[in-house]
Write a protein that holds these residues in place. Structure first.
Motif, PDB file in Angstrom:
ATOM      1  N   ALA A 151     -23.583  17.496 -20.671  1.00 16.95           N
ATOM      2  CA  ALA A 151     -22.577  16.644 -21.287  1.00 16.95           C
ATOM      3  C   ALA A 151     -21.172  17.165 -21.031  1.00 16.95           C
ATOM      4  O   ALA A 151     -20.225  16.389 -20.844  1.00 16.95           O
ATOM      5  CB  ALA A 151     -22.830  16.539 -22.790  1.00 16.95           C
ATOM      6  N   THR A 152     -21.026  18.512 -21.012  1.00 17.82           N
ATOM      7  CA  THR A 152     -19.715  19.089 -20.725  1.00 17.82           C
ATOM      8  C   THR A 152     -19.264  18.747 -19.312  1.00 17.82           C
ATOM      9  O   THR A 152     -18.102  18.401 -19.076  1.00 17.82           O
ATOM     10  CB  THR A 152     -19.759  20.616 -20.908  1.00 17.82           C
ATOM     11  OG1 THR A 152     -20.131  20.909 -22.257  1.00 17.82           O
ATOM     12  CG2 THR A 152     -18.406  21.242 -20.615  1.00 17.82           C
ATOM     13  N   LEU A 153     -20.224  18.839 -18.369  1.00 12.59           N
ATOM     14  CA  LEU A 153     -19.876  18.470 -16.984  1.00 12.59           C
ATOM     15  C   LEU A 153     -19.465  17.000 -16.898  1.00 12.59           C
ATOM     16  O   LEU A 153     -18.469  16.651 -16.246  1.00 12.59           O
ATOM     17  CB  LEU A 153     -21.061  18.748 -16.061  1.00 12.59           C
ATOM     18  CG  LEU A 153     -21.421  20.223 -15.831  1.00 12.59           C
ATOM     19  CD1 LEU A 153     -22.678  20.341 -14.981  1.00 12.59           C
ATOM     20  CD2 LEU A 153     -20.256  20.955 -15.160  1.00 12.59           C
ATOM     21  N   ILE A 154     -20.245  16.158 -17.548  1.00 11.09           N
ATOM     22  CA  ILE A 154     -19.906  14.737 -17.555  1.00 11.09           C
ATOM     23  C   ILE A 154     -18.557  14.514 -18.231  1.00 11.09           C
ATOM     24  O   ILE A 154     -17.723  13.713 -17.772  1.00 11.09           O
ATOM     25  CB  ILE A 154     -21.001  13.914 -18.270  1.00 11.09           C
ATOM     26  CG1 ILE A 154     -22.318  14.006 -17.488  1.00 11.09           C
ATOM     27  CG2 ILE A 154     -20.569  12.461 -18.431  1.00 11.09           C
ATOM     28  CD1 ILE A 154     -22.256  13.410 -16.099  1.00 11.09           C
ATOM     29  N   GLY A 155     -18.315  15.246 -19.318  1.00 11.85           N
ATOM     30  CA  GLY A 155     -17.044  15.103 -20.025  1.00 11.85           C
ATOM     31  C   GLY A 155     -15.866  15.532 -19.189  1.00 11.85           C
ATOM     32  O   GLY A 155     -14.812  14.875 -19.183  1.00 11.85           O
ATOM     33  N   VAL A 156     -16.038  16.653 -18.482  1.00  8.08           N
ATOM     34  CA  VAL A 156     -14.954  17.100 -17.584  1.00  8.08           C
ATOM     35  C   VAL A 156     -14.676  16.043 -16.528  1.00  8.08           C
ATOM     36  O   VAL A 156     -13.522  15.763 -16.191  1.00  8.08           O
ATOM     37  CB  VAL A 156     -15.338  18.452 -16.936  1.00  8.08           C
ATOM     38  CG1 VAL A 156     -14.342  18.807 -15.831  1.00  8.08           C
ATOM     39  CG2 VAL A 156     -15.371  19.552 -17.985  1.00  8.08           C
ATOM     40  N   TRP A 157     -15.740  15.454 -16.021  1.00  5.62           N
ATOM     41  CA  TRP A 157     -15.563  14.386 -15.022  1.00  5.62           C
ATOM     42  C   TRP A 157     -14.831  13.191 -15.628  1.00  5.62           C
ATOM     43  O   TRP A 157     -13.925  12.620 -15.006  1.00  5.62           O
ATOM     44  CB  TRP A 157     -16.927  13.963 -14.491  1.00  5.62           C
ATOM     45  CG  TRP A 157     -16.855  12.823 -13.515  1.00  5.62           C
ATOM     46  CD1 TRP A 157     -16.472  12.871 -12.212  1.00  5.62           C
ATOM     47  CD2 TRP A 157     -17.156  11.451 -13.800  1.00  5.62           C
ATOM     48  NE1 TRP A 157     -16.526  11.613 -11.654  1.00  5.62           N
ATOM     49  CE2 TRP A 157     -16.939  10.720 -12.604  1.00  5.62           C
ATOM     50  CE3 TRP A 157     -17.589  10.774 -14.938  1.00  5.62           C
ATOM     51  CZ2 TRP A 157     -17.138   9.351 -12.526  1.00  5.62           C
ATOM     52  CZ3 TRP A 157     -17.794   9.411 -14.853  1.00  5.62           C
ATOM     53  CH2 TRP A 157     -17.574   8.723 -13.663  1.00  5.62           C
ATOM     54  N   ILE A 158     -15.203  12.818 -16.854  1.00  2.00           N
ATOM     55  CA  ILE A 158     -14.529  11.690 -17.528  1.00  2.00           C
ATOM     56  C   ILE A 158     -13.048  11.997 -17.729  1.00  2.00           C
ATOM     57  O   ILE A 158     -12.176  11.163 -17.461  1.00  2.00           O
ATOM     58  CB  ILE A 158     -15.212  11.383 -18.869  1.00  2.00           C
ATOM     59  CG1 ILE A 158     -16.614  10.810 -18.632  1.00  2.00           C
ATOM     60  CG2 ILE A 158     -14.371  10.405 -19.694  1.00  2.00           C
ATOM     61  CD1 ILE A 158     -17.403  10.618 -19.920  1.00  2.00           C
ATOM     62  N   VAL A 159     -12.770  13.217 -18.217  1.00 11.26           N
ATOM     63  CA  VAL A 159     -11.372  13.606 -18.453  1.00 11.26           C
ATOM     64  C   VAL A 159     -10.590  13.595 -17.139  1.00 11.26           C
ATOM     65  O   VAL A 159      -9.430  13.153 -17.087  1.00 11.26           O
ATOM     66  CB  VAL A 159     -11.306  15.002 -19.109  1.00 11.26           C
ATOM     67  CG1 VAL A 159      -9.873  15.519 -19.147  1.00 11.26           C
ATOM     68  CG2 VAL A 159     -11.884  14.937 -20.519  1.00 11.26           C
ATOM     69  N   ARG A 160     -11.236  14.072 -16.071  1.00  5.02           N
ATOM     70  CA  ARG A 160     -10.551  14.093 -14.768  1.00  5.02           C
ATOM     71  C   ARG A 160     -10.277  12.677 -14.281  1.00  5.02           C
ATOM     72  O   ARG A 160      -9.197  12.396 -13.740  1.00  5.02           O
ATOM     73  CB  ARG A 160     -11.425  14.831 -13.747  1.00  5.02           C
ATOM     74  CG  ARG A 160     -10.800  14.941 -12.363  1.00  5.02           C
ATOM     75  CD  ARG A 160      -9.451  15.595 -12.422  1.00  5.02           C
ATOM     76  NE  ARG A 160      -8.812  15.645 -11.110  1.00  5.02           N
ATOM     77  CZ  ARG A 160      -7.521  15.857 -10.927  1.00  5.02           C
ATOM     78  NH1 ARG A 160      -6.719  16.034 -11.971  1.00  5.02           N
ATOM     79  NH2 ARG A 160      -7.027  15.889  -9.723  1.00  5.02           N
ATOM     80  N   VAL A 161     -11.239  11.780 -14.459  1.00  2.40           N
ATOM     81  CA  VAL A 161     -11.039  10.385 -14.058  1.00  2.40           C
ATOM     82  C   VAL A 161      -9.881   9.765 -14.833  1.00  2.40           C
ATOM     83  O   VAL A 161      -9.018   9.074 -14.267  1.00  2.40           O
ATOM     84  CB  VAL A 161     -12.332   9.569 -14.268  1.00  2.40           C
ATOM     85  CG1 VAL A 161     -12.047   8.078 -14.124  1.00  2.40           C
ATOM     86  CG2 VAL A 161     -13.394  10.006 -13.269  1.00  2.40           C
ATOM     87  N   ILE A 162      -9.845  10.036 -16.142  1.00  5.50           N
ATOM     88  CA  ILE A 162      -8.754   9.498 -16.961  1.00  5.50           C
ATOM     89  C   ILE A 162      -7.416  10.076 -16.519  1.00  5.50           C
ATOM     90  O   ILE A 162      -6.410   9.369 -16.405  1.00  5.50           O
ATOM     91  CB  ILE A 162      -9.020   9.793 -18.453  1.00  5.50           C
ATOM     92  CG1 ILE A 162     -10.257   9.026 -18.931  1.00  5.50           C
ATOM     93  CG2 ILE A 162      -7.808   9.423 -19.296  1.00  5.50           C
ATOM     94  CD1 ILE A 162     -10.669   9.372 -20.352  1.00  5.50           C
ATOM     95  N   SER A 163      -7.396  11.405 -16.235  1.00 11.72           N
ATOM     96  CA  SER A 163      -6.157  12.042 -15.787  1.00 11.72           C
ATOM     97  C   SER A 163      -5.672  11.446 -14.469  1.00 11.72           C
ATOM     98  O   SER A 163      -4.485  11.160 -14.289  1.00 11.72           O
ATOM     99  CB  SER A 163      -6.389  13.552 -15.635  1.00 11.72           C
ATOM    100  OG  SER A 163      -5.238  14.189 -15.112  1.00 11.72           O
ATOM    101  N   GLN A 164      -6.627  11.244 -13.538  1.00 14.29           N
ATOM    102  CA  GLN A 164      -6.262  10.625 -12.271  1.00 14.29           C
ATOM    103  C   GLN A 164      -5.758   9.200 -12.472  1.00 14.29           C
ATOM    104  O   GLN A 164      -4.850   8.752 -11.767  1.00 14.29           O
ATOM    105  CB  GLN A 164      -7.454  10.642 -11.311  1.00 14.29           C
ATOM    106  CG  GLN A 164      -7.811  12.022 -10.797  1.00 14.29           C
ATOM    107  CD  GLN A 164      -9.033  11.986  -9.907  1.00 14.29           C
ATOM    108  OE1 GLN A 164      -9.790  11.021  -9.884  1.00 14.29           O
ATOM    109  NE2 GLN A 164      -9.241  13.057  -9.146  1.00 14.29           N
ATOM    110  N   SER A 165      -6.356   8.512 -13.440  1.00 12.57           N
ATOM    111  CA  SER A 165      -5.904   7.155 -13.723  1.00 12.57           C
ATOM    112  C   SER A 165      -4.460   7.153 -14.205  1.00 12.57           C
ATOM    113  O   SER A 165      -3.648   6.326 -13.797  1.00 12.57           O
ATOM    114  CB  SER A 165      -6.821   6.523 -14.772  1.00 12.57           C
ATOM    115  OG  SER A 165      -6.370   5.241 -15.137  1.00 12.57           O
ATOM    116  N   TYR A 166      -4.137   8.120 -15.106  1.00  7.23           N
ATOM    117  CA  TYR A 166      -2.754   8.229 -15.573  1.00  7.23           C
ATOM    118  C   TYR A 166      -1.806   8.567 -14.414  1.00  7.23           C
ATOM    119  O   TYR A 166      -0.724   8.009 -14.298  1.00  7.23           O
ATOM    120  CB  TYR A 166      -2.646   9.306 -16.655  1.00  7.23           C
ATOM    121  CG  TYR A 166      -3.133   8.873 -18.002  1.00  7.23           C
ATOM    122  CD1 TYR A 166      -2.694   7.684 -18.571  1.00  7.23           C
ATOM    123  CD2 TYR A 166      -4.035   9.643 -18.722  1.00  7.23           C
ATOM    124  CE1 TYR A 166      -3.156   7.274 -19.818  1.00  7.23           C
ATOM    125  CE2 TYR A 166      -4.499   9.243 -19.970  1.00  7.23           C
ATOM    126  CZ  TYR A 166      -4.057   8.059 -20.508  1.00  7.23           C
ATOM    127  OH  TYR A 166      -4.493   7.658 -21.724  1.00  7.23           O
TER     128      TYR A 166
END
Length: 389
Positions: A151-166
């Motif tokens: 879940a942490t790996l998935i979460g890091v990926w989600i956070v990275r996707v959101i950061s890239q989106s910003y």
């Protein structure tokens, strides 16, 4: 949350709805080892999670809010999740919907803590319910550890996707702002260029024509009662100049070529300018053509005509000349216009360019030519225009 991310947020809504319906099905249909009260209690807890998401969490996620309200929302849904798992352990599958909510709504480290807590809820429930057992340490605890890591790996990926989106949204905003600024500057540059073009056209045509009319009126007034033939000659010139000015104004409004060029060739137009100078001022003007004549682009014809008009206008107003020689020379790769007068001359270093000379230079620059002014006090003036053609 960026506009692009918000635009596709409905996909997440659909995913969350599918997870909720699937877990609700497992709770209501597959959970056969628990009481009906526990089943319905678990279903109510899961439904409360959905209600909180719809009425609060979704807005917090879209607004990217990380204040106490978001934290209270996350703690509440984790508590409801724990209650649901305590009542029906199979509802632990709801983590597939809860974990993304936690990572989207919170910063990384608080989200990891909450997710780890949620992963160990089944183990904690089992420990409180039946105490320490082999199944607890062989199955539930390892599942919690592995699930937390995954879940942490998935979460890091989600956070990275959101950061890239910003970042992408910021770059797009900057690009749009830059494009708007470029468009505004291009528009202003176009307006300025058009204003300068119109100013040059008016100066080279209408203003000079009106100046000639004023001069002819003054000359006619001085001859009234003494020389009627001369007065009539001045009136004829005034009428012709006024008609030419009218034609120039119509051509200017219609964005056409100069009236002289629409009615005849550039050679005829230049020769008419020389004859007009003689008729209006008495200055002996000679027009000479050298080299093999050839057709020139219209834009170069316009520059030749306007340069000669401005040169002769300056001769009328300032030179006090007796003779003017106009030479149009066709060379191998260029055409040269020379306008020479025997007037008073001036010191080019001591005189700043007026609007007329600046206009001439601007026109010449537009066709890639060169313009030089040679003069000295008492030695007349020569204007030389050279254009590749």
């Amino acid at each position: 949350m960026s506009h692009e991310t918000a635009r596709f947020f409905w996909l997440w809504d659909c995913y969350f709805a599918v997870v909720y319906l699937a877990v609700l099905y497992l709770v209501l249909v597959q959970a056969s080892q628990v009481s009906a009260a526990a089943t319905y209690g678990s279903a109510v807890a899961l439904t409360c999670v959905v209600a909180l998401y719809v009425f609060l969490g979704r807005a917090y996620m879209l607004e990217d809010r990380h204040d106490w309200r978001t934290h209270a929302f996350l703690v509440t849904i984790m508590a409801l999740f724990a209650v649901s798992v305590w009542l029906t352990p199979i509802s632990a599958y709801a983590l597939f919907g809860v974990i993304p909510i936690v990572f989207i709504s919170s910063h990384l480290f608080p989200a990891v803590f909450l997710v780890a807590t949620g992963m160990f809820v089944p183990a904690l429930v089992s420990l409180l319910d039946v105490g320490p057992t082999d199944d607890l340490f062989r199955t539930l605890v390892p599942i919690g550890v592995i699930g937390t890591a995954f879940a942490t790996l998935i979460g890091v990926w989600i956070v990275r996707v959101i950061s890239q989106s910003y970042e992408r949204a910021g770059l797009i905003a900057k690009l749009e702002a830059s494009q708007a600024e470029v468009g505004r500057l291009s528009h202003e540059a176009g307006v300025t260029a058009e204003r300068e073009r119109l100013a040059g056209e008016i100066h080279d045509t209408l203003a000079q024509g009106f100046t000639s009319i004023v001069t002819l009126v003054q000359a006619a007034e001085s001859e009234l009662g003494r020389d009627d033939a001369q007065v009539r000659k001045h009136l004829d010139l005034m009428l012709r100049t006024a008609r030419e000015n009218l034609a120039e104004s119509r051509a200017l409004v219609s964005a056409l070529a100069p009236a002289d060029l629409t009615e005849s060739s550039v050679l005829d137009a230049l020769e008419r300018q020389a004859h007009r100078l003689t008729e209006q001022t008495g200055v002996a003007a000679e027009f000479v053509v050298q080299g093999d004549r050839r057709q020139l682009p219209t834009r170069i014809d316009v520059v030749l005509l306007r340069t000669l008009q401005e040169s002769l206008s300056n001769i009328r107003k300032h030179a006090n000349a007796a003779t003017v020689e106009i030479v149009l020379s066709y060379q191998d790769k260029a055409v040269v216009l020379l306008v020479t007068d025997d007037g008073t001359g001036f010191d080019p270093a001591g005189v700043s360019d007026g609007f007329g000379l600046r206009g001439m230079r601007s026109r010449v620059d537009q066709v890639g030519g060169s313009l030089s002014v040679t003069s000295a006090p008492g030695a007349g003036t020569t204007i030389e225009l050279e254009v590749c053609a």
